[in-house]
Design a protein around this motif. Structure first.
Motif, PDB file in Angstrom:
ATOM      1  N   UNK B 288      38.591  54.662  49.564  1.00 54.55           N
ATOM      2  CA  UNK B 288      39.047  53.289  50.442  1.00 54.55           C
ATOM      3  C   UNK B 288      37.727  53.047  50.999  1.00 54.55           C
ATOM      4  N   UNK B 289      37.215  51.663  51.024  1.00 56.40           N
ATOM      5  CA  UNK B 289      36.179  50.985  51.658  1.00 56.40           C
ATOM      6  C   UNK B 289      35.992  51.329  53.009  1.00 56.40           C
ATOM      7  N   UNK B 290      34.938  51.921  53.448  1.00 59.83           N
ATOM      8  CA  UNK B 290      34.571  52.035  54.991  1.00 59.83           C
ATOM      9  C   UNK B 290      33.652  51.187  55.446  1.00 59.83           C
ATOM     10  N   UNK B 291      32.688  50.645  54.828  1.00 59.09           N
ATOM     11  CA  UNK B 291      31.736  49.998  55.265  1.00 59.09           C
ATOM     12  C   UNK B 291      31.578  48.905  53.702  1.00 59.09           C
ATOM     13  N   UNK B 292      31.081  47.608  54.490  1.00 58.60           N
ATOM     14  CA  UNK B 292      30.649  46.616  53.468  1.00 58.60           C
ATOM     15  C   UNK B 292      31.597  45.592  52.694  1.00 58.60           C
ATOM     16  N   UNK B 293      30.986  44.586  52.273  1.00 68.92           N
ATOM     17  CA  UNK B 293      32.040  43.682  51.634  1.00 68.92           C
ATOM     18  C   UNK B 293      31.263  43.427  50.239  1.00 68.92           C
ATOM     19  N   UNK B 294      32.389  43.060  49.421  1.00 66.33           N
ATOM     20  CA  UNK B 294      31.856  42.942  48.103  1.00 66.33           C
ATOM     21  C   UNK B 294      32.926  42.265  47.317  1.00 66.33           C
ATOM     22  N   UNK B 295      32.560  41.963  45.769  1.00 66.58           N
ATOM     23  CA  UNK B 295      33.717  41.771  44.933  1.00 66.58           C
ATOM     24  C   UNK B 295      33.533  42.636  44.048  1.00 66.58           C
ATOM     25  N   UNK B 296      34.746  42.930  43.532  1.00 67.81           N
ATOM     26  CA  UNK B 296      34.846  43.887  42.458  1.00 67.81           C
ATOM     27  C   UNK B 296      35.541  43.414  41.404  1.00 67.81           C
ATOM     28  N   UNK B 297      35.057  44.092  39.913  1.00 69.78           N
ATOM     29  CA  UNK B 297      35.604  43.627  38.634  1.00 69.78           C
ATOM     30  C   UNK B 297      36.413  44.506  37.949  1.00 69.78           C
ATOM     31  N   UNK B 298      37.558  44.457  37.903  1.00 70.70           N
ATOM     32  CA  UNK B 298      38.724  45.304  37.762  1.00 70.70           C
ATOM     33  C   UNK B 298      39.251  45.120  36.285  1.00 70.70           C
ATOM     34  N   UNK B 299      38.345  44.383  35.553  1.00 65.24           N
ATOM     35  CA  UNK B 299      38.951  44.075  34.230  1.00 65.24           C
ATOM     36  C   UNK B 299      39.068  45.359  33.373  1.00 65.24           C
ATOM     37  N   UNK B 300      38.144  46.333  33.357  1.00 65.73           N
ATOM     38  CA  UNK B 300      38.397  47.534  32.494  1.00 65.73           C
ATOM     39  C   UNK B 300      39.500  48.318  32.812  1.00 65.73           C
ATOM     40  N   UNK B 301      40.042  48.324  34.178  1.00 64.77           N
ATOM     41  CA  UNK B 301      41.167  49.192  34.868  1.00 64.77           C
ATOM     42  C   UNK B 301      42.280  48.374  34.362  1.00 64.77           C
ATOM     43  N   UNK B 302      42.373  47.375  34.954  1.00 68.67           N
ATOM     44  CA  UNK B 302      43.542  46.552  34.971  1.00 68.67           C
ATOM     45  C   UNK B 302      43.873  45.306  33.735  1.00 68.67           C
ATOM     46  N   UNK B 303      42.788  44.775  33.511  1.00 67.87           N
ATOM     47  CA  UNK B 303      42.908  43.625  32.705  1.00 67.87           C
ATOM     48  C   UNK B 303      42.659  42.316  33.165  1.00 67.87           C
ATOM     49  N   UNK B 304      42.614  42.653  34.649  1.00 70.60           N
ATOM     50  CA  UNK B 304      42.516  41.249  35.424  1.00 70.60           C
ATOM     51  C   UNK B 304      41.209  40.644  35.171  1.00 70.60           C
ATOM     52  N   UNK B 305      41.019  39.521  34.887  1.00 71.60           N
ATOM     53  CA  UNK B 305      39.845  38.867  34.632  1.00 71.60           C
ATOM     54  C   UNK B 305      38.907  38.275  35.799  1.00 71.60           C
ATOM     55  N   UNK B 306      39.637  37.942  36.842  1.00 73.62           N
ATOM     56  CA  UNK B 306      39.189  37.408  37.965  1.00 73.62           C
ATOM     57  C   UNK B 306      38.530  38.458  38.993  1.00 73.62           C
ATOM     58  N   UNK B 307      37.223  38.425  39.405  1.00 71.48           N
ATOM     59  CA  UNK B 307      36.871  39.420  40.259  1.00 71.48           C
ATOM     60  C   UNK B 307      37.751  39.383  41.540  1.00 71.48           C
ATOM     61  N   UNK B 308      37.886  40.483  42.276  1.00 72.96           N
ATOM     62  CA  UNK B 308      38.709  40.562  43.472  1.00 72.96           C
ATOM     63  C   UNK B 308      37.647  40.876  44.541  1.00 72.96           C
ATOM     64  N   UNK B 309      37.864  40.036  45.648  1.00 68.75           N
ATOM     65  CA  UNK B 309      37.168  40.276  46.902  1.00 68.75           C
ATOM     66  C   UNK B 309      37.547  41.699  47.471  1.00 68.75           C
ATOM     67  N   UNK B 310      36.520  42.485  48.120  1.00 67.70           N
ATOM     68  CA  UNK B 310      36.821  43.679  48.487  1.00 67.70           C
ATOM     69  C   UNK B 310      36.410  43.831  49.874  1.00 67.70           C
ATOM     70  N   UNK B 311      37.056  44.342  50.926  1.00 67.11           N
ATOM     71  CA  UNK B 311      36.337  44.543  52.257  1.00 67.11           C
ATOM     72  C   UNK B 311      36.857  45.875  52.688  1.00 67.11           C
ATOM     73  N   UNK B 312      36.460  46.076  53.939  1.00 66.32           N
ATOM     74  CA  UNK B 312      36.811  47.157  54.791  1.00 66.32           C
ATOM     75  C   UNK B 312      38.335  47.667  54.681  1.00 66.32           C
ATOM     76  N   UNK B 313      38.592  48.657  54.248  1.00 65.49           N
ATOM     77  CA  UNK B 313      40.110  48.992  54.292  1.00 65.49           C
ATOM     78  C   UNK B 313      40.800  48.894  52.935  1.00 65.49           C
ATOM     79  N   UNK B 314      40.114  48.314  52.035  1.00 66.56           N
ATOM     80  CA  UNK B 314      40.707  48.055  50.686  1.00 66.56           C
ATOM     81  C   UNK B 314      40.538  49.435  49.811  1.00 66.56           C
TER      82      UNK B 314
END
Lengths: 53, 785
Positions: B288-314
């Motif tokens: 679980x993200x405890x600090x920082x914000x970013x975008x994560x690419x989940x394509x290899x894991x789930x097949x979703x092509x669009x990167x997902x915004x990721x923030x604290x608590x995600x």
């Protein structure tokens, strides 16, 4: 042709001997890496610390 | 030689690393085997074996080019392993921990066992041949009866050795096959060997008739050699694939309570640990993200092509790619409990389920054997009805001469040659019967993200004022965001060089959702809708364009100059330029195509319609479990059709294992490398076409080899049986058959031609794509990723 009764067993023993040598090499891992040792033998041995006289 | 990477390699000193990879020798000496990246020249051997002179704590260093690994023995009190690793890295050879798996040792023993069997078979069959020559010569010139008997008994004794030692493997495999109720190729071989031995022994005892021990010994020898060659080729392909994932780092930055950061092996992580993942790194564990914000690419894991915004608590999962900023993550699951661990369980289940299908696939060899058995029976019956007392001799002679070279050499040699050539084209084939299974068209399931599409953001259209390209590219140049990189790449491809340097760019700053700055006297804002045109300030046509682009699964980016929107950039995961051409050719060869994707069904439907894949076989929103289920399902209309899965992600791993043949794409997730039967080492889909075409050619070569060999032997048997040639001539002609098969295998056409050229098609495709960029015809060319 009685000599065959000695010559053939002798030949078979010789064959068994060379087979044993071959199996020995295989078990010793001689056939596992066929590339590196062929290159390794091309390099000089490390130079001795004091030049031989 | 590459420069030093500046790594500290401190994870090499971790107690967990030592436990996993280091073996104690003496009190102070330790041995470790390191996989080495960048071995290419012969001089590498020399340089790396000089390591003790560069690093005095090293006592011995031995390189194996065969395994791409370096075994180092060092004194651990004199220096930590990380110092040795840094020395190697400075020399330009980056070391990686090598998993000292049980497989290695098993492979070594298996190889030794096979070589020993071959050596025994060679010695015995060589001597059997010499005795056979003596017997033939005696038949020609006359020989005392007692000498003939003597030779026949020696022959029987040697034959017994050949069957009881190297030949036992055929009996054991045949018995296993019978017990599991899946008869395999070893069954007819075992029957032939057993029958020949019994009849040979009877004839030796009664002192008349043919003894078959020379043929039997040679059969055992040739079969073993053929199988060993094939085994070696497939092992070498598997080793190459393994090297690909050995060089991917498995380590994490662990934060300690005082805030210091230290590299540790992933295996050393525990639940509750805090780890830091920088931009462009892969998340090593679930958390679980405890600090920082970013975008994560989940394509290899789930097949979703669009990167997902990721923030604290995600929640983030191991295997995701962190794209933008550093993230501090609290580890919540490791090992079997993590998502990756569960995927591995799923893969093991899927691989177990596949086993029976593997063995049924040997139909080709099966038919050949049936042919021999029928011919043998017919011969026996024919001679019996004709009243010949030697009817059994004739039948067995036929069975024996028809068998050896064809079965022993034709198939494994052709496959070994094809696998070797395929490897040179970058197609790594792990399984021996993979090529045979791919030869007949069946159903081909393709993953979408990263397989049919490129799996990364790319500008798919630039609408409105195209003169903004230079300004936007200059502003975006300083950013590492994947969207910025895609825009810069597009500008470079379309404006020669994205001309301007920072000098003409007065100011720029990156903010959430976009970038702003001044270029050539105008103020620019480039970013998403909220950033460029807050509230409802967006005019009607751009609002429509934005919505339509998003509906097609692409990301709309707006460009505003001095407060007015002048251009729109649609970013998406573009369909591979060679996809359409390759899929059409596969269809023409009879393959049925389908998509299995974890991405949104709407996006999948869009890609399917662009590529002409029927909607009922374009399935989106699938979990890894659902992919396995779909791949394993047998089509009632074509129950024998081979099921092939092509994919690149972790979520494809289990489906790759469940399919009859799993193909992993270039730059796919490690886990897909591990489970696939074939790895495409070149970018794009064209290698897939090469693989399928080459498989067809391989099976053709095998068929020709079998037919020629069979025809040859049948003619020889017919001539011998009718007394037209004598056994001496037949014996001299025998090797010619093996030689013909050998030449056929080597001259076969499989994987011969240069890899499929896709360049002309690709260029044309991208040009037409460009010319369709009319304003407000958004993202028709896009794919949703």
């Amino acid at each position: 042709m009685a000599v065959l009764f000695i010559a053939v067993p002798v030949a078979l023993v010789l064959a068994a001997g060379s087979l044993a040598a071959c199996v020995w090499c295989i078990r010793g891992g001689q056939y596992e890496d066929l590339e590196t040792p062929a290159i390794r033998m091309l390099f000089d041995d490390p130079r001795p610390k004091s030049p031989p006289t | 030689m590459r420069a030093d990477s500046g790594e500290t390699f401190e994870e090499f000193d971790d107690p967990v690393f030592e436990q996993l990879h280091v073996r104690p020798l003496g009190e102070r000496t330790r041995r470790v085997e390191l996989a080495i990246e960048g071995l290419h020249c012969r001089a590498c051997v020399w340089l790396l074996e000089q390591l003790p002179r560069l690093e005095p704590s090293v006592l011995e260093s031995r390189l194996s080019l065969h395994r791409s690994s370096l075994t180092v023995i060092w004194d651990r009190t004199a220096a930590p392993l990380s110092r040795i690793a840094r020395t190697l890295d400075r020399l330009g050879y980056r070391p990686h921990p090598r998993e000292a798996s049980a497989d290695d040792e098993a492979e070594r023993l298996e190889n030794r066992r096979r070589l020993t069997d071959i050596a025994v078979a060679a010695a015995v069959s060589g001597n059997l041949m010499l005795i056979a020559i003596a017997l033939y010569a005696g038949w020609w010139q006359g020989m005392d009866a007692y000498v003939t008997h003597y030779f026949r008994w020696i022959s029987a004794g040697l034959g017994a050795v050949a069957l009881a030692w190297p030949g036992r493997t055929f009996f054991r495999q045949a018995w296993l096959g019978v017990r599991m109720r899946v008869p395999n190729m070893d069954l007819p071989i075992a029957v032939g060997l057993g029958l020949g031995t019994i009849v040979g022994l009877i004839n030796a005892i009664r002192g008349a008739g043919e003894i078959y021990f020379d043929s039997l010994g040679m059969l055992v020898f040739l079969l073993l050699v053929g199988r060993w060659i094939q085994y070696r080729q497939t092992r070498s392909a598997a080793r190459h694939i393994r090297q690909l994932y050995e060089i991917t780092p498995r380590r994490a930055r662990r934060l300690s309570d005082d805030g210091s950061v230290r590299w540790v092996p992933v295996a050393a992580l525990a639940v509750g640990d805090r780890i830091r993942v920088l931009a462009a790194e892969t998340v090593p564990a679930d958390g679980i993200v405890r600090a920082g914000t970013s975008t994560t690419d989940r394509s290899l894991l789930t097949g979703e092509a669009t990167p997902v915004a990721t923030a604290i608590g995600d929640e983030v999962l191991g295997g995701m790619n962190n794209l933008e900023g550093p993230l501090d993550i609290e580890v919540t699951a490791i090992g079997d409990q993590s998502r990756l661990g569960k995927l591995i369980d799923l893969i093991e289940d899927a691989a177990l389920r596949r086993t029976p299908i593997v063995q049924q696939a040997d139909a080709l060899g099966g038919w050949f054997v049936v042919g021999i058995v029928v011919a043998t029976a017919a011969t026996a019956l024919g001679w019996y009805l004709a009243g010949s007392p030697a009817y059994l001799d004739h039948a067995i002679a036929l069975a024996i001469v028809a068998c050896p070279c064809a079965l022993g050499l034709a198939t494994p040699l052709a496959i070994a040659v094809a696998i070797g050539r395929a490897a040179r084209q970058g197609l790594l084939v792990k399984g021996g019967d993979t090529l045979e299974r791919l030869a007949r068209p069946g159903i081909l399931w393709l993953d979408k993200t990263g397989t049919l599409t490129e799996g990364r953001a790319r500008v798919v259209s630039w609408v409105g004022d195209r003169s903004t390209i230079d300004a936007v590219a200059t502003l975006e140049r300083g950013s590492a965001h994947p969207i910025a990189r895609a825009i810069v790449a597009y500008a470079e491809a379309h404006r020669g060089s994205a001309a301007s340097d920072a000098a003409s760019c007065e100011a720029h700053q990156a903010e959430t959702g976009g970038i702003s700055g001044r270029f050539a006297g105008s103020a620019y804002r480039v970013g998403n809708r909220a950033f460029v045109a807050p509230a409802d300030s967006l005019d009607e046509r751009w609002r429509r364009w934005t919505e339509r682009t998003a509906r097609h699964g692409a990301t709309p980016i707006l460009v505003a100059r001095d407060g007015k929107v002048v251009a729109g950039i649609a970013l998406g995961d573009a369909i591979r330029s060679d996809a359409d051409a390759v899929l059409r050719r596969l269809e023409r060869r009879g393959w049925r195509l389908g998509i299995l994707s974890g991405d949104h069904p709407q996006v999948v439907a869009h890609v399917a319609s662009r590529l002409g894949i029927p909607a009922e076989r374009a399935l989106g929103g699938l979990s890894p479990e659902a992919k396995v289920e779909r791949v394993a399902r047998i089509d009632p209309a074509a129950p024998d059709a081979v099921r092939v899965m092509v994919g690149d992600g972790m979520n494809d791993g289990a489906a790759l294992a469940a399919a009859d043949v799993g193909v992993s794409m270039h730059a796919g997730a490690e886990i897909s490398l591990e489970t696939a039967d074939v790895h495409l080492g070149r970018e794009g889909l064209a290698p897939l076409l090469d693989l399928l075409v080459g498989s067809g050619a391989t099976v053709r070569t095998i068929r020709i080899g079998l037919s020629v060999s069979l025809a040859y032997n049948l003619v020889a048997v017919a001539l011998a049986a009718s007394g037209l040639i004598n056994p001496l001539v037949a014996a001299a002609l025998m090797p010619a058959s093996s030689l013909t098969v050998l030449l056929l295998a080597v001259s076969g056409g499989a994987f011969r031609r240069r890899p499929t050229e896709t360049c002309p098609i690709a260029l044309r495709a991208s040009r037409t794509e460009d010319s369709t960029f009319v304003p407000f015809a958004p993202a028709g060319a896009s794919s949703g990723g």
